[in-house]
Design a protein around this motif. Structure first.
Motif, short mmCIF file in Angstrom:
data_model
loop_
_atom_site.label_atom_id
_atom_site.label_comp_id
_atom_site.label_asym_id
_atom_site.label_seq_id
_atom_site.Cartn_x
_atom_site.Cartn_y
_atom_site.Cartn_z
N ARG A 75 -46.69 45.90 -83.23
CA ARG A 75 -46.40 46.58 -84.50
C ARG A 75 -45.97 45.50 -85.49
NH1 ARG A 75 -42.08 48.06 -81.00
NH2 ARG A 75 -40.20 47.00 -81.59
N GLY A 76 -46.12 45.79 -86.75
CA GLY A 76 -45.74 44.80 -87.74
C GLY A 76 -46.73 43.67 -87.80
N ASP A 77 -46.27 42.51 -88.19
CA ASP A 77 -47.18 41.38 -88.38
C ASP A 77 -46.91 40.22 -87.42
OD1 ASP A 77 -44.76 40.66 -89.43
OD2 ASP A 77 -45.57 39.77 -91.25
N ARG A 78 -46.05 40.39 -86.45
CA ARG A 78 -45.77 39.32 -85.51
C ARG A 78 -46.82 39.27 -84.41
NH1 ARG A 78 -40.24 37.75 -82.44
NH2 ARG A 78 -41.10 35.85 -81.55
N ARG A 79 -47.35 38.08 -84.18
CA ARG A 79 -48.39 37.90 -83.15
C ARG A 79 -47.78 37.38 -81.86
NH1 ARG A 79 -53.76 35.39 -85.82
NH2 ARG A 79 -53.97 36.92 -87.48
N TYR A 80 -48.39 37.79 -80.76
CA TYR A 80 -47.97 37.33 -79.43
C TYR A 80 -49.18 36.73 -78.73
CZ TYR A 80 -44.06 40.31 -80.56
OH TYR A 80 -42.99 40.89 -81.19
#
Length: 101
Positions: A75-80
């Motif tokens: 969710r949001g804009d953080r990448r994993y």
């Protein structure tokens, strides 16, 4: 004419290696997409070749191992980050890095 035979054989081997590499990449991409779907995260449309080498499989045989990296988000804009390891044309393991629940 006989001077061309070694070059044509070399070209054929390079084409075969390239073709198998593309097949392994497609399998790795499908495995990453499936793992993301099962984890209910969104696969980002990227799959990057990271490493190639030799490793022993579960039976002790020496195999070609490829590692691909991919990214996903929940969710949001953080990448994993995640990785897919392939033994030849078979998916060995899909690892998805830590992420919030």
């Amino acid at each position: 004419m006989l001077d061309l035979v070694p070059w044509l054989l070399l070209l054929a081997v390079i084409a075969l290696v390239w073709w198998r590499q593309m097949g392994a990449r497609a399998l790795a991409r499908r495995a990453a997409q499936k793992a993301c779907a099962e984890a209910e995260v969104i696969f980002i449309d990227e799959l990057a070749f990271k490493r190639i080498g030799l490793a022993r499989d579960d039976h002790g045989s020496l195999r070609l191992i490829r590692r691909y990296g991919f990214e996903f988000y929940q969710r949001g804009d953080r990448r994993y980050a995640g990785t897919v390891e392939m033994y030849g044309q078979r998916v060995r393991h899909v690892y998805m890095g830590p992420r919030p629940l």
